[in-house]
Motif scaffolding. Structure first.
Motif, PDB file in Angstrom:
ATOM      1  N   PHE A  60     -12.544  34.307 -11.865  1.00  0.00           N
ATOM      2  CA  PHE A  60     -11.509  33.352 -12.264  1.00  0.00           C
ATOM      3  C   PHE A  60     -10.911  33.769 -13.609  1.00  0.00           C
ATOM      4  O   PHE A  60      -9.690  33.797 -13.783  1.00  0.00           O
ATOM      5  CB  PHE A  60     -12.127  31.958 -12.367  1.00  0.00           C
ATOM      6  CG  PHE A  60     -11.134  30.845 -12.544  1.00  0.00           C
ATOM      7  CD1 PHE A  60     -10.411  30.355 -11.472  1.00  0.00           C
ATOM      8  CD2 PHE A  60     -10.935  30.257 -13.785  1.00  0.00           C
ATOM      9  CE1 PHE A  60      -9.499  29.309 -11.625  1.00  0.00           C
ATOM     10  CE2 PHE A  60     -10.031  29.211 -13.954  1.00  0.00           C
ATOM     11  CZ  PHE A  60      -9.313  28.743 -12.874  1.00  0.00           C
ATOM     12  N   ALA A  61     -11.797  34.127 -14.556  1.00  0.00           N
ATOM     13  CA  ALA A  61     -11.341  34.538 -15.884  1.00  0.00           C
ATOM     14  C   ALA A  61     -10.665  35.900 -15.853  1.00  0.00           C
ATOM     15  O   ALA A  61      -9.717  36.148 -16.608  1.00  0.00           O
ATOM     16  CB  ALA A  61     -12.521  34.568 -16.854  1.00  0.00           C
ATOM     17  N   ALA A  62     -11.124  36.809 -14.975  1.00  0.00           N
ATOM     18  CA  ALA A  62     -10.490  38.130 -14.865  1.00  0.00           C
ATOM     19  C   ALA A  62      -9.036  37.982 -14.452  1.00  0.00           C
ATOM     20  O   ALA A  62      -8.141  38.653 -14.987  1.00  0.00           O
ATOM     21  CB  ALA A  62     -11.246  38.996 -13.863  1.00  0.00           C
ATOM     22  N   GLY A  63      -8.785  37.097 -13.494  1.00  0.00           N
ATOM     23  CA  GLY A  63      -7.410  36.848 -13.081  1.00  0.00           C
ATOM     24  C   GLY A  63      -6.598  36.197 -14.185  1.00  0.00           C
ATOM     25  O   GLY A  63      -5.458  36.589 -14.457  1.00  0.00           O
ATOM     26  N   ALA A 207     -16.454  40.701   1.863  1.00  0.00           N
ATOM     27  CA  ALA A 207     -16.442  39.268   1.596  1.00  0.00           C
ATOM     28  C   ALA A 207     -16.380  38.988   0.102  1.00  0.00           C
ATOM     29  O   ALA A 207     -15.655  38.078  -0.349  1.00  0.00           O
ATOM     30  CB  ALA A 207     -17.687  38.611   2.192  1.00  0.00           C
ATOM     31  N   MET A 208     -17.108  39.770  -0.677  1.00  0.00           N
ATOM     32  CA  MET A 208     -17.136  39.544  -2.118  1.00  0.00           C
ATOM     33  C   MET A 208     -15.805  39.906  -2.764  1.00  0.00           C
ATOM     34  O   MET A 208     -15.346  39.220  -3.690  1.00  0.00           O
ATOM     35  CB  MET A 208     -18.274  40.340  -2.754  1.00  0.00           C
ATOM     36  CG  MET A 208     -18.658  39.868  -4.140  1.00  0.00           C
ATOM     37  SD  MET A 208     -20.313  40.421  -4.595  1.00  0.00           S
ATOM     38  CE  MET A 208     -20.405  39.771  -6.271  1.00  0.00           C
ATOM     39  N   VAL A 209     -15.166  40.957  -2.278  1.00  0.00           N
ATOM     40  CA  VAL A 209     -13.867  41.350  -2.827  1.00  0.00           C
ATOM     41  C   VAL A 209     -12.800  40.302  -2.465  1.00  0.00           C
ATOM     42  O   VAL A 209     -12.000  39.906  -3.317  1.00  0.00           O
ATOM     43  CB  VAL A 209     -13.449  42.742  -2.313  1.00  0.00           C
ATOM     44  CG1 VAL A 209     -12.007  43.056  -2.692  1.00  0.00           C
ATOM     45  CG2 VAL A 209     -14.378  43.813  -2.871  1.00  0.00           C
ATOM     46  N   VAL A 210     -12.803  39.844  -1.219  1.00  0.00           N
ATOM     47  CA  VAL A 210     -11.842  38.805  -0.812  1.00  0.00           C
ATOM     48  C   VAL A 210     -12.085  37.527  -1.605  1.00  0.00           C
ATOM     49  O   VAL A 210     -11.152  36.905  -2.130  1.00  0.00           O
ATOM     50  CB  VAL A 210     -11.947  38.523   0.703  1.00  0.00           C
ATOM     51  CG1 VAL A 210     -11.106  37.311   1.082  1.00  0.00           C
ATOM     52  CG2 VAL A 210     -11.500  39.739   1.498  1.00  0.00           C
ATOM     53  N   SER A 211     -13.356  37.140  -1.716  1.00  0.00           N
ATOM     54  CA  SER A 211     -13.717  35.934  -2.458  1.00  0.00           C
ATOM     55  C   SER A 211     -13.302  36.026  -3.920  1.00  0.00           C
ATOM     56  O   SER A 211     -12.670  35.108  -4.468  1.00  0.00           O
ATOM     57  CB  SER A 211     -15.231  35.721  -2.359  1.00  0.00           C
ATOM     58  OG  SER A 211     -15.649  34.638  -3.154  1.00  0.00           O
ATOM     59  N   GLY A 212     -13.628  37.145  -4.563  1.00  0.00           N
ATOM     60  CA  GLY A 212     -13.291  37.326  -5.975  1.00  0.00           C
ATOM     61  C   GLY A 212     -11.794  37.418  -6.207  1.00  0.00           C
ATOM     62  O   GLY A 212     -11.280  36.904  -7.204  1.00  0.00           O
ATOM     63  N   THR A 213     -11.069  38.040  -5.264  1.00  0.00           N
ATOM     64  CA  THR A 213      -9.618  38.175  -5.414  1.00  0.00           C
ATOM     65  C   THR A 213      -8.929  36.820  -5.289  1.00  0.00           C
ATOM     66  O   THR A 213      -8.024  36.500  -6.069  1.00  0.00           O
ATOM     67  CB  THR A 213      -9.064  39.158  -4.374  1.00  0.00           C
ATOM     68  OG1 THR A 213      -9.714  40.431  -4.527  1.00  0.00           O
ATOM     69  CG2 THR A 213      -7.568  39.335  -4.545  1.00  0.00           C
ATOM     70  N   LEU A 214      -9.354  36.009  -4.319  1.00  0.00           N
ATOM     71  CA  LEU A 214      -8.778  34.673  -4.187  1.00  0.00           C
ATOM     72  C   LEU A 214      -9.092  33.818  -5.414  1.00  0.00           C
ATOM     73  O   LEU A 214      -8.223  33.100  -5.923  1.00  0.00           O
ATOM     74  CB  LEU A 214      -9.312  33.981  -2.928  1.00  0.00           C
ATOM     75  CG  LEU A 214      -8.817  34.500  -1.579  1.00  0.00           C
ATOM     76  CD1 LEU A 214      -9.444  33.699  -0.443  1.00  0.00           C
ATOM     77  CD2 LEU A 214      -7.302  34.447  -1.490  1.00  0.00           C
ATOM     78  N   SER A 215     -10.329  33.918  -5.898  1.00  0.00           N
ATOM     79  CA  SER A 215     -10.717  33.154  -7.091  1.00  0.00           C
ATOM     80  C   SER A 215      -9.925  33.610  -8.307  1.00  0.00           C
ATOM     81  O   SER A 215      -9.484  32.795  -9.118  1.00  0.00           O
ATOM     82  CB  SER A 215     -12.221  33.315  -7.341  1.00  0.00           C
ATOM     83  OG  SER A 215     -12.978  32.807  -6.270  1.00  0.00           O
ATOM     84  N   GLY A 216      -9.738  34.926  -8.438  1.00  0.00           N
ATOM     85  CA  GLY A 216      -8.962  35.449  -9.559  1.00  0.00           C
ATOM     86  C   GLY A 216      -7.490  35.104  -9.469  1.00  0.00           C
ATOM     87  O   GLY A 216      -6.836  34.858 -10.492  1.00  0.00           O
ATOM     88  N   THR A 217      -6.965  35.062  -8.250  1.00  0.00           N
ATOM     89  CA  THR A 217      -5.575  34.636  -8.057  1.00  0.00           C
ATOM     90  C   THR A 217      -5.405  33.190  -8.513  1.00  0.00           C
ATOM     91  O   THR A 217      -4.399  32.838  -9.150  1.00  0.00           O
ATOM     92  CB  THR A 217      -5.169  34.776  -6.579  1.00  0.00           C
ATOM     93  OG1 THR A 217      -5.343  36.134  -6.171  1.00  0.00           O
ATOM     94  CG2 THR A 217      -3.720  34.364  -6.373  1.00  0.00           C
ATOM     95  N   ALA A 218      -6.403  32.358  -8.197  1.00  0.00           N
ATOM     96  CA  ALA A 218      -6.375  30.966  -8.665  1.00  0.00           C
ATOM     97  C   ALA A 218      -6.421  30.910 -10.185  1.00  0.00           C
ATOM     98  O   ALA A 218      -5.709  30.113 -10.813  1.00  0.00           O
ATOM     99  CB  ALA A 218      -7.548  30.188  -8.075  1.00  0.00           C
TER     100      ALA A 218
END
Length: 310
Positions: A60-63, A207-218
């Motif tokens: 989340f913070a990376a995004g 799954a982890m990349v998709v999960s992290g990317t969606l979280s970072g986009t948020a």
């Protein structure tokens, strides 16, 4: 068709609410939709793959900082800065996945927590760039995409709705795809999936990349819409929040993250208007829900009334 109709119906209701909600709830719902998008990303890893992460605040913070630092220090326009935030989250989640997925169970949980804490401390250490605990405000003039001012409440609401719609559709499509069905199988019995010839590591990595990317986009969207990036969004608290939202709404359900985020947001909001000990009220309600609805609100709905609810 019932499933598709349910999700389209929710989006239609959220669209209509823009025109009738008072200003206070209008702003709250925009914030809830962005945070629910974060929870959707978390749910893909935890609810569908069965991997308990305590480090999602790192994504989340990376995004958020990928976007915010691009605007603050490199004068990027909002759209490229948003893309930079998404790419940052994808790279961080991919790098962490390659390391953390060498572990399982409690060890995985601890590794993700430690990396998230390292990210939080990094933000504090490079305070000259990040402004540390204080964070930094993103100027209104920088929050423009294609001439649309995202600081305007109406534009902000629709931007939040677009993000939430994309995350909802991605999640619904993913879990109904062969890849998503394999993730669910891994959650239920990883050894059997391995025996069938599937690469569980590759699926969990995806799954982890998709999960992290969606979280970072948020995270990137949150910073852009609400004009602030701060170290608090990288703290342990923001790794625990999505876990609570998903558990309350129903882990492994598409709508659970939204329902859980909405419920908890207003539970704290309403109880804080009654007493300064509002967390005590929230805690009691959460304990009662855990006791009487252990699968979460949408999980109980699926168990009792609608077996096919995704």
């Amino acid at each position: 068709m019932k499933v598709v109709g349910l999700h389209i119906g929710l989006l239609a209701v959220l669209f209509a609410l823009q025109f009738v909600l008072p200003a206070y709830h209008h702003g709250n719902l925009a914030r809830i939709m962005v945070l629910a998008s974060y929870a959707i990303g978390y749910n893909i890893l935890f609810g569908y793959t069965g991997l308990l992460s305590l480090g999602h605040a790192l994504f989340f913070a990376a995004g958020m900082y990928g976007m915010g630092l691009g605007i603050q220090h490199f004068d990027l326009p909002a759209a490229p800065a948003l893309i930079a935030g998404v790419v940052s989250a994808a790279l961080v989640s991919g790098g962490l996945a390659l390391l953390a997925l060498r572990t399982t169970g409690v060890a995985f949980m601890i590794v993700t927590l430690m990396f998230a804490q390292a990210g939080y401390l990094t933000i504090l250490y490079f305070g000259e760039w990040t402004r540390g605990d204080e964070g930094f405000v993103i100027a209104q003039s920088a929050r423009m995409i294609a001439g649309i001012d995202l600081s305007d409440p109406t534009n902000r609401y629709f931007a939040a709705l677009i993000l939430f719609s994309i995350c909802l559709v991605v999640c619904l499509w993913l879990i109904r795809s062969p890849f998503g069905k394999t993730l669910i199988a891994i959650r239920e019995n990883e050894e059997r999936v391995t025996m069938l010839g599937y690469s569980t590591f590759a699926h969990k990595l995806g799954a982890m990349v998709v999960s992290g990317t969606l979280s970072g986009t948020a995270g990137a969207t949150y910073g852009l819409l609400f004009g602030y990036a701060g170290a608090s969004f990288a703290s342990v608290q923001y790794s625990i929040f999505p876990l609570l939202w998903v558990l309350l709404g129903g882990a492994g359900t598409v709508l659970g993250p939204f329902v859980g985020t909405l419920f908890m947001f207003y539970l704290i909001d309403l109880s804080s208007g009654i007493t300064s000990a509002y967390m005590l009220i929230a805690g009691v309600v959460l304990v009662l829900l855990t006791l009487f609805a252990p699968q979460g609100l949408m999980g109980e709905l699926r168990r009792r009334f609608w077996k096919g609810l995704p």
